[in-house]
Write a protein that holds these residues in place. Structure first.
Motif: not given
Length: 63
Positions: A29-30, A25-27, A6, A8, A22
């Motif tokens: 990073s991915c 920060s997640m977008r 994991t 996030f 989403i």
């Protein structure tokens, strides 16, 4: 079979029409950008608990 860890964990609000946002920060990073297509899989364990798994269907040109 791959084992993932994991990176996030957080809450996502479901809005009008079932839309989910989403977090930025997640977008970032991915590598998810506007216009990308995400593939979604629904998994269920023996106790009936379900989860959504998403991944980018097609890599960006810069990847």
């Amino acid at each position: 079979m791959a084992i993932y860890r994991t990176l996030f964990y957080g809450d996502v609000t479901v809005g009008t029409g079932g839309r989910m946002t989403i977090p930025l920060s997640m977008r970032e990073s991915c590598g998810i950008r506007a216009g990308d297509t995400l593939t979604v899989r629904v998994e269920e364990n023996p106790e009936g608990i379900r989860q959504l798994v998403m991944w980018r269907a097609k890599a960006n040109r810069e990847d």
